[in-house]
Design a protein around this motif. Sequence first.
Motif, PDB file in Angstrom:
ATOM      1  N   PRO A   1      34.911  96.960  10.763  1.00 22.09           N
ATOM      2  CA  PRO A   1      35.017  98.314  11.305  1.00 22.09           C
ATOM      3  C   PRO A   1      33.720  98.857  11.880  1.00 22.09           C
ATOM      4  CG  PRO A   1      34.747  98.423   8.950  1.00 22.09           C
ATOM      5  CD  PRO A   1      34.752  96.963   9.303  1.00 22.09           C
ATOM      6  N   GLY A   2      32.631  98.100  11.849  1.00 21.87           N
ATOM      7  CA  GLY A   2      31.345  98.628  12.290  1.00 21.87           C
ATOM      8  C   GLY A   2      31.122  98.602  13.776  1.00 21.87           C
ATOM      9  N   ASP A   3      32.082  98.053  14.535  1.00 26.19           N
ATOM     10  CA  ASP A   3      31.983  97.990  15.983  1.00 26.19           C
ATOM     11  C   ASP A   3      30.724  97.243  16.435  1.00 26.19           C
ATOM     12  OD1 ASP A   3      33.228  98.463  18.413  1.00 26.19           O
ATOM     13  OD2 ASP A   3      31.967 100.193  18.841  1.00 26.19           O
ATOM     14  N   GLU A   4      30.393  96.144  15.726  1.00 25.35           N
ATOM     15  CA  GLU A   4      29.270  95.295  16.114  1.00 25.35           C
ATOM     16  C   GLU A   4      29.762  94.205  17.052  1.00 25.35           C
ATOM     17  OE1 GLU A   4      26.369  94.213  12.949  1.00 25.35           O
ATOM     18  OE2 GLU A   4      27.838  95.110  11.600  1.00 25.35           O
ATOM     19  N   TRP A   5      28.865  93.748  17.934  1.00 28.39           N
ATOM     20  CA  TRP A   5      29.183  92.670  18.855  1.00 28.39           C
ATOM     21  C   TRP A   5      28.325  91.449  18.531  1.00 28.39           C
ATOM     22  CZ3 TRP A   5      33.076  92.767  22.403  1.00 28.39           C
ATOM     23  CH2 TRP A   5      33.659  93.994  22.670  1.00 28.39           C
ATOM     24  N   LEU A   6      28.972  90.287  18.458  1.00 27.05           N
ATOM     25  CA  LEU A   6      28.262  89.031  18.204  1.00 27.05           C
ATOM     26  C   LEU A   6      28.532  88.069  19.351  1.00 27.05           C
ATOM     27  CD1 LEU A   6      29.005  88.413  14.407  1.00 27.05           C
ATOM     28  CD2 LEU A   6      26.950  89.414  15.425  1.00 27.05           C
ATOM     29  N   ALA A   7      27.472  87.411  19.820  1.00 28.69           N
ATOM     30  CA  ALA A   7      27.600  86.498  20.959  1.00 28.69           C
ATOM     31  C   ALA A   7      28.427  85.266  20.608  1.00 28.69           C
ATOM     32  CB  ALA A   7      26.213  86.075  21.435  1.00 28.69           C
ATOM     33  N   VAL A   8      29.212  84.832  21.579  1.00 24.91           N
ATOM     34  CA  VAL A   8      29.978  83.585  21.477  1.00 24.91           C
ATOM     35  C   VAL A   8      29.344  82.574  22.421  1.00 24.91           C
ATOM     36  CG1 VAL A   8      32.213  82.476  21.833  1.00 24.91           C
ATOM     37  CG2 VAL A   8      32.100  84.821  20.910  1.00 24.91           C
ATOM     38  N   SER A   9      29.004  81.409  21.915  1.00 22.34           N
ATOM     39  CA  SER A   9      28.364  80.402  22.768  1.00 22.34           C
ATOM     40  C   SER A   9      29.391  79.782  23.709  1.00 22.34           C
ATOM     41  CB  SER A   9      27.721  79.316  21.914  1.00 22.34           C
ATOM     42  OG  SER A   9      28.708  78.535  21.264  1.00 22.34           O
ATOM     43  N   ARG A  10      28.911  79.275  24.832  1.00 29.14           N
ATOM     44  CA  ARG A  10      29.809  78.605  25.784  1.00 29.14           C
ATOM     45  C   ARG A  10      30.513  77.424  25.121  1.00 29.14           C
ATOM     46  NH1 ARG A  10      28.890  80.262  31.006  1.00 29.14           N
ATOM     47  NH2 ARG A  10      26.954  81.444  31.359  1.00 29.14           N
ATOM     48  N   ARG A  11      29.795  76.736  24.244  1.00 26.51           N
ATOM     49  CA  ARG A  11      30.361  75.565  23.566  1.00 26.51           C
ATOM     50  C   ARG A  11      31.541  75.946  22.679  1.00 26.51           C
ATOM     51  NH1 ARG A  11      26.825  71.345  19.823  1.00 26.51           N
ATOM     52  NH2 ARG A  11      28.551  69.951  19.289  1.00 26.51           N
ATOM     53  N   GLN A  12      31.490  77.129  22.061  1.00 25.22           N
ATOM     54  CA  GLN A  12      32.529  77.541  21.124  1.00 25.22           C
ATOM     55  C   GLN A  12      33.614  78.414  21.765  1.00 25.22           C
ATOM     56  OE1 GLN A  12      32.790  76.507  18.054  1.00 25.22           O
ATOM     57  NE2 GLN A  12      30.843  75.418  17.979  1.00 25.22           N
ATOM     58  N   LEU A  13      33.431  78.797  23.021  1.00 25.40           N
ATOM     59  CA  LEU A  13      34.322  79.765  23.638  1.00 25.40           C
ATOM     60  C   LEU A  13      35.780  79.315  23.638  1.00 25.40           C
ATOM     61  CD1 LEU A  13      34.754  82.435  25.088  1.00 25.40           C
ATOM     62  CD2 LEU A  13      34.133  81.302  27.247  1.00 25.40           C
ATOM     63  N   ALA A  14      36.040  78.078  24.026  1.00 25.25           N
ATOM     64  CA  ALA A  14      37.436  77.593  24.083  1.00 25.25           C
ATOM     65  C   ALA A  14      38.066  77.609  22.707  1.00 25.25           C
ATOM     66  CB  ALA A  14      37.476  76.189  24.691  1.00 25.25           C
ATOM     67  N   ALA A  15      37.325  77.180  21.699  1.00 26.83           N
ATOM     68  CA  ALA A  15      37.863  77.154  20.333  1.00 26.83           C
ATOM     69  C   ALA A  15      38.111  78.560  19.818  1.00 26.83           C
ATOM     70  CB  ALA A  15      36.887  76.414  19.400  1.00 26.83           C
ATOM     71  N   VAL A  16      37.240  79.497  20.161  1.00 29.12           N
ATOM     72  CA  VAL A  16      37.432  80.882  19.727  1.00 29.12           C
ATOM     73  C   VAL A  16      38.656  81.482  20.386  1.00 29.12           C
ATOM     74  CG1 VAL A  16      36.425  83.205  19.794  1.00 29.12           C
ATOM     75  CG2 VAL A  16      34.974  81.238  19.231  1.00 29.12           C
ATOM     76  N   ARG A  17      38.812  81.225  21.702  1.00 28.68           N
ATOM     77  CA  ARG A  17      40.005  81.718  22.408  1.00 28.68           C
ATOM     78  C   ARG A  17      41.286  81.187  21.775  1.00 28.68           C
ATOM     79  NH1 ARG A  17      38.065  81.102  28.702  1.00 28.68           N
ATOM     80  NH2 ARG A  17      37.684  83.327  29.101  1.00 28.68           N
ATOM     81  N   GLU A  18      41.287  79.901  21.482  1.00 28.05           N
ATOM     82  CA  GLU A  18      42.479  79.275  20.885  1.00 28.05           C
ATOM     83  C   GLU A  18      42.766  79.873  19.501  1.00 28.05           C
ATOM     84  OE1 GLU A  18      44.153  74.831  19.612  1.00 28.05           O
ATOM     85  OE2 GLU A  18      42.198  75.059  20.581  1.00 28.05           O
ATOM     86  N   ALA A  19      41.704  80.040  18.695  1.00 24.02           N
ATOM     87  CA  ALA A  19      41.872  80.568  17.343  1.00 24.02           C
ATOM     88  C   ALA A  19      42.384  81.997  17.358  1.00 24.02           C
ATOM     89  CB  ALA A  19      40.546  80.499  16.588  1.00 24.02           C
ATOM     90  N   LEU A  20      42.007  82.755  18.388  1.00 21.29           N
ATOM     91  CA  LEU A  20      42.433  84.149  18.478  1.00 21.29           C
ATOM     92  C   LEU A  20      43.732  84.314  19.255  1.00 21.29           C
ATOM     93  CD1 LEU A  20      38.981  85.889  19.118  1.00 21.29           C
ATOM     94  CD2 LEU A  20      40.198  85.565  16.953  1.00 21.29           C
ATOM     95  N   GLY A  21      44.297  83.181  19.698  1.00 15.63           N
ATOM     96  CA  GLY A  21      45.584  83.223  20.393  1.00 15.63           C
ATOM     97  C   GLY A  21      45.492  83.669  21.816  1.00 15.63           C
ATOM     98  N   GLU A  22      44.299  83.490  22.442  1.00 15.66           N
ATOM     99  CA  GLU A  22      44.125  83.871  23.835  1.00 15.66           C
ATOM    100  C   GLU A  22      44.186  82.623  24.711  1.00 15.66           C
ATOM    101  OE1 GLU A  22      40.842  86.331  24.653  1.00 15.66           O
ATOM    102  OE2 GLU A  22      41.205  87.699  23.001  1.00 15.66           O
ATOM    103  N   SER A  23      44.641  82.783  25.926  1.00 18.78           N
ATOM    104  CA  SER A  23      44.729  81.650  26.849  1.00 18.78           C
ATOM    105  C   SER A  23      43.421  81.466  27.589  1.00 18.78           C
ATOM    106  CB  SER A  23      45.865  81.881  27.848  1.00 18.78           C
ATOM    107  OG  SER A  23      45.674  83.093  28.552  1.00 18.78           O
TER     108      SER A  23
END
Length: 241
Positions: free
Chosen positions: A219-241
Amino acid sequence: MAAPLSVLIVDDEPLARLRLRTLLGAVTQPALVIAGEAGSAEQAMALVLREPPDLLLLDVRMPGRGGLALAAALHELPRRPAVVFVSAHGEHALEAFDVEAVDYLTKPVRLERLQAALARVAARRAPPPASGPLLVVSERGRLRRVPLAEVLYLRAEAKAVLLRTLAETISLDETLAELEQRLGAGFLRIHRNAIVARAAVRALEPRDDDEGWAVRIAPGDEWLAVSRRQLAAVREALGES
């Protein structure tokens, strides 16, 4: 309650063994027992084969086979003790971590550094999250039990890992890689220096000025960087195309 940490002291110098025994007697946490002492790598291996301890406090330079060679040989055992090196020579630290040592202490050993190393070993022995809702971590040489449901993210910074909960930020003695092994499926690696709780992620968005992507943590509205290497895996894990 977890069984006490069993510790084998391995050093060719009797006075060095005596000092470690004395320091171990002053440790308040975690609970431990001294399983024995050995003056050589050969003697230590015989004791390990007879009854494996949880931890070796191991000198690097000893007559005959040295501590690094002994640590490498332990990898062949079905039940391998953890290793914390204790040495008067700091130049072997990189080699020590090549054989997966938990820590590298330089003589004369300070009680607080020894206690922090022992806490890291004890945290590794803790049951995985699947068996309960708590994460056991090492904070400045003492063990803490943190409810997994309260963990928002873990981020590596300089010489520490910061664990962010709903109420506080805790500075840990352990590495992000060590902690990741105990976090379970509810957590997601988003960067080489950050792991987030899936339930805490509210959005994945591109940042301004071509700074790449980031996740918003509630709930703190913080932003954390996502690396290019992990971006596809993060999208998949969050259910995004």
